[in-house]
Design a protein around this motif. Structure first.
Motif, mmCIF file in Angstrom:
data_model
loop_
_atom_site.group_PDB
_atom_site.id
_atom_site.type_symbol
_atom_site.label_atom_id
_atom_site.label_comp_id
_atom_site.label_asym_id
_atom_site.label_seq_id
_atom_site.Cartn_x
_atom_site.Cartn_y
_atom_site.Cartn_z
ATOM 1 N N ARG A 1 0.799 -1.022 -0.194
ATOM 2 C CA ARG A 1 -0.011 -0.151 0.023
ATOM 3 C C ARG A 1 0.831 1.271 0.127
ATOM 4 N N LEU A 2 2.118 1.097 0.084
ATOM 5 C CA LEU A 2 3.145 2.551 0.176
ATOM 6 C C LEU A 2 3.326 2.925 -1.305
ATOM 7 N N ILE A 3 3.295 4.215 -1.267
ATOM 8 C CA ILE A 3 3.621 4.870 -2.584
ATOM 9 C C ILE A 3 5.180 4.925 -2.888
ATOM 10 N N LYS A 4 5.769 5.246 -3.937
ATOM 11 C CA LYS A 4 7.328 5.051 -4.237
ATOM 12 C C LYS A 4 8.062 5.541 -3.007
ATOM 13 N N GLN A 5 7.748 6.918 -2.816
ATOM 14 C CA GLN A 5 8.340 7.928 -1.892
ATOM 15 C C GLN A 5 8.529 7.181 -0.369
ATOM 16 N N ASP A 6 7.309 6.653 -0.094
ATOM 17 C CA ASP A 6 7.327 5.836 1.344
ATOM 18 C C ASP A 6 8.220 4.651 1.217
ATOM 19 N N LEU A 7 8.098 3.861 0.065
ATOM 20 C CA LEU A 7 8.783 2.788 0.001
ATOM 21 C C LEU A 7 10.363 2.832 0.357
ATOM 22 N N VAL A 8 10.496 3.675 -0.485
ATOM 23 C CA VAL A 8 12.200 4.111 -0.603
ATOM 24 C C VAL A 8 12.541 4.633 0.645
ATOM 25 N N ALA A 9 11.882 5.384 1.438
ATOM 26 C CA ALA A 9 12.068 5.950 2.821
ATOM 27 C C ALA A 9 12.094 5.002 3.898
ATOM 28 N N SER A 10 11.025 3.977 3.831
ATOM 29 C CA SER A 10 11.155 3.023 4.548
ATOM 30 C C SER A 10 12.552 2.000 4.454
ATOM 31 N N LEU A 11 12.872 1.893 3.237
ATOM 32 C CA LEU A 11 14.074 1.128 2.708
ATOM 33 C C LEU A 11 15.240 1.532 3.433
ATOM 34 N N LYS A 12 15.367 3.250 3.614
ATOM 35 C CA LYS A 12 16.619 3.811 3.932
ATOM 36 C C LYS A 12 16.553 3.850 5.596
ATOM 37 N N GLU A 13 15.465 3.902 5.946
ATOM 38 C CA GLU A 13 15.371 3.844 7.419
ATOM 39 C C GLU A 13 15.631 2.481 8.241
ATOM 40 N N LEU A 14 15.403 1.410 7.157
ATOM 41 C CA LEU A 14 15.876 -0.083 7.784
ATOM 42 C C LEU A 14 17.238 0.009 7.620
ATOM 43 N N ILE A 15 18.017 0.526 6.715
ATOM 44 C CA ILE A 15 19.257 0.586 6.194
ATOM 45 C C ILE A 15 20.039 1.542 7.407
ATOM 46 N N ARG A 16 19.289 2.373 7.707
ATOM 47 C CA ARG A 16 19.972 3.298 8.759
ATOM 48 C C ARG A 16 20.187 2.540 10.134
ATOM 49 N N GLN A 17 19.004 1.701 10.427
ATOM 50 C CA GLN A 17 18.818 1.050 11.723
ATOM 51 C C GLN A 17 19.725 -0.377 11.570
ATOM 52 N N ASP A 18 20.432 -0.714 10.655
ATOM 53 C CA ASP A 18 21.105 -1.876 10.443
ATOM 54 C C ASP A 18 20.405 -3.076 10.320
ATOM 55 N N ARG A 19 19.075 -3.186 9.777
ATOM 56 C CA ARG A 19 17.904 -4.113 9.966
ATOM 57 C C ARG A 19 18.176 -4.841 8.734
ATOM 58 N N CYS A 20 19.355 -5.448 8.343
ATOM 59 C CA CYS A 20 19.802 -6.065 7.111
ATOM 60 C C CYS A 20 18.739 -6.777 6.548
ATOM 61 N N HIS A 21 18.149 -7.874 7.074
ATOM 62 C CA HIS A 21 17.381 -8.896 6.528
ATOM 63 C C HIS A 21 16.297 -8.085 6.027
ATOM 64 N N LEU A 22 15.703 -7.375 6.696
ATOM 65 C CA LEU A 22 14.644 -6.631 6.334
ATOM 66 C C LEU A 22 14.765 -5.672 5.268
ATOM 67 N N ALA A 23 15.937 -4.837 5.245
ATOM 68 C CA ALA A 23 16.330 -3.996 4.137
ATOM 69 C C ALA A 23 16.288 -4.611 2.949
ATOM 70 N N LEU A 24 16.945 -6.012 2.936
ATOM 71 C CA LEU A 24 16.993 -6.772 1.601
ATOM 72 C C LEU A 24 15.734 -7.490 1.134
ATOM 73 N N LYS A 25 14.829 -7.565 2.140
ATOM 74 C CA LYS A 25 13.389 -7.949 1.463
ATOM 75 C C LYS A 25 12.628 -6.765 0.839
ATOM 76 N N VAL A 26 12.951 -5.697 1.454
ATOM 77 C CA VAL A 26 12.147 -4.395 0.831
ATOM 78 C C VAL A 26 12.935 -4.225 -0.342
ATOM 79 N N TYR A 27 13.937 -4.052 -0.371
ATOM 80 C CA TYR A 27 14.706 -3.893 -1.745
ATOM 81 C C TYR A 27 14.193 -4.902 -2.732
ATOM 82 N N GLU A 28 13.936 -6.071 -2.404
ATOM 83 C CA GLU A 28 13.611 -6.964 -3.308
ATOM 84 C C GLU A 28 12.080 -6.680 -3.797
ATOM 85 N N ILE A 29 11.391 -6.236 -3.043
ATOM 86 C CA ILE A 29 9.940 -5.856 -3.532
ATOM 87 C C ILE A 29 10.162 -4.373 -4.329
#
Length: 229
Positions: A80-108
């Motif tokens: 349900r996220l628009i492009k900007q929110d999806l990218v923002a979510s990915l960057k925030e997970l990267i910032r928090q070092d949540r690597c596994h989640l970040a990779l899954k978000v990037y795959e999406i």
């Protein structure tokens, strides 16, 4: 209106007096009331929207509670996220070092119709994976995902950041993959914009003990050893 109230500091004064040996003096103290927290945005360049914050929190809860359902939750949360929110979510997970989640978000994100290769995001992912010692994931990210995506029309700064991140992580094979993508992508021009990337790549290969390949890079891209060094 609420935002304007938050942004404006209010102030009021308190009058108090205290005795001295000679006379009473009155003083006025100014107390300024403002936001409790003056921290900047969660990631550089954009404040996370409510939707992006909720998505990050939902993914972290899902990761803690049920690993078997994480892929389903990721897809459901991000759909349900628009492009900007999806990218923002990915960057925030990267910032928090949540690597596994970040990779899954990037795959999406890579499956979206608007997606184009972003070497800066690849660089951020490589850096956070390196901090966690996830070297196999780095090599998979480059040899599978980036190999499939290609460099596209990558701007110099992003590609330079990716090369530096791989050098810092000492991922020689992944660096060679990027070099191969550069050759296939027509990075053999002698433009000034390309020279910075070539210098970083050549120096990095030498640092990792790949002298022969470094010389090949210089020949391939038309830069002399004197220019590179």
């Amino acid at each position: 209106m609420a935002s304007s109230l938050r942004s404006n500091h209010s102030c009021f004064s308190l009058s108090y007096s205290f005795p001295t040996t000679k006379s009473h003096r009155s003083c006025v103290a100014i107390i300024r009331c403002g936001p409790r927290d003056n921290r900047g945005p969660l990631h550089r360049g954009r404040v996370l929207s409510i939707e992006a914050i909720q998505a990050v929190q939902a993914l972290k809860r899902a990761e803690r509670m049920d690993q078997t359902q994480i892929d389903e939750q990721v897809s459901k949360t991000l759909s349900r996220l628009i492009k900007q929110d999806l990218v923002a979510s990915l960057k925030e997970l990267i910032r928090q070092d949540r690597c596994h989640l970040a990779l899954k978000v990037y795959e999406i994100m890579r499956s979206e119709h608007w997606y184009k290769t972003d070497c800066s995001l690849y660089a951020d992912l490589v850096s956070t994976l390196a901090r966690k010692g996830m070297t196999e994931e780095i090599d998979r990210l480059i040899s599978v995902d980036l190999e499939r995506d290609g460099l596209g029309v990558s701007e110099e700064r992003g590609l330079s950041r990716l090369v530096k991140a791989l050098i810092a992580a000492e991922r020689t094979e992944s660096l060679m993959t990027v070099y191969g993508l550069m050759k296939r992508g027509g990075w053999g021009s002698a433009s000034a914009a390309d020279e910075c990337v070539v210098k970083v790549l050549s120096r990095g290969l030498r640092r990792l003990g790949e002298q022969r390949v470094a010389e090949e890079v210089e020949m391939e891209f038309g830069s002399s050893p004197r220019q590179i060094r």
